[in-house]
Write an enzyme that holds these catalytic residues in place. Structure first.
Site, PDB file in Angstrom:
ATOM      1  N   ALA A 294      -2.582   4.000  -1.489  1.00 44.53           N
ATOM      2  CA  ALA A 294      -2.991   4.551  -0.193  1.00 44.53           C
ATOM      3  C   ALA A 294      -3.833   5.806  -0.396  1.00 44.53           C
ATOM      4  CB  ALA A 294      -1.771   4.860   0.674  1.00 44.53           C
TER       5      ALA A 294
ATOM      6  N   LEU B 245       0.856  -1.187   0.000  1.00 47.07           N
ATOM      7  CA  LEU B 245       0.000   0.000   0.000  1.00 47.07           C
ATOM      8  C   LEU B 245       0.893   1.237   0.000  1.00 47.07           C
ATOM      9  CD1 LEU B 245      -3.040  -0.232  -0.119  1.00 47.07           C
ATOM     10  CD2 LEU B 245      -3.142   0.466   2.243  1.00 47.07           C
ATOM     11  N   HIS B 246       1.568   1.457  -1.114  1.00 45.88           N
ATOM     12  CA  HIS B 246       2.441   2.622  -1.254  1.00 45.88           C
ATOM     13  C   HIS B 246       1.590   3.857  -1.522  1.00 45.88           C
ATOM     14  CE1 HIS B 246       2.083   2.470  -5.684  1.00 45.88           C
ATOM     15  NE2 HIS B 246       2.049   1.158  -5.494  1.00 45.88           N
ATOM     16  N   ALA B 247       2.208   4.971  -1.869  1.00 48.21           N
ATOM     17  CA  ALA B 247       1.528   6.265  -1.948  1.00 48.21           C
ATOM     18  C   ALA B 247       0.288   6.282  -2.842  1.00 48.21           C
ATOM     19  CB  ALA B 247       2.512   7.350  -2.400  1.00 48.21           C
TER      20      ALA B 247
END
Length: 85
Positions: free
Chosen positions: A19, A14-16
């Site tokens: 997210a 769940l990177h930028a």
């Protein structure tokens, strides 16, 4: 309160980008939404909170929804997760 578990399948976790999509989706719903990973709880509408959980591929997270539309919004959020990450 409605709860469901989801295991992240995205290789990057769940990177930028994902997210921020989660935060945006949570903002569209009327329920209070909390994301839980290993006992740590954050507001799903707070990007830095969600990112601070360090959610990686294969991690199981729990969503807790509370509100008048929690049942239907939990289903919407679950489908969103399945289609996004």
């Amino acid at each position: 309160m409605k709860e469901f578990h989801y295991t992240i399948r995205d290789e990057l976790g769940l990177h930028a980008r994902p997210a921020s999509l989660l935060v945006k989706k949570a903002g569209e719903l009327s329920s209070r939404i909390v994301v839980v990973k290993k006992g740590r709880k954050v507001d799903a509408r707070r990007l830095f909170g969600v990112m601070s959980l360090g959610i990686r591929c294969g991690d199981a997270i729990k969503f807790k929804l509370e509100g008048p539309k929690e049942e239907e919004e939990a289903e919407l959020l679950k489908r969103f997760c399945e289609n996004t990450f």
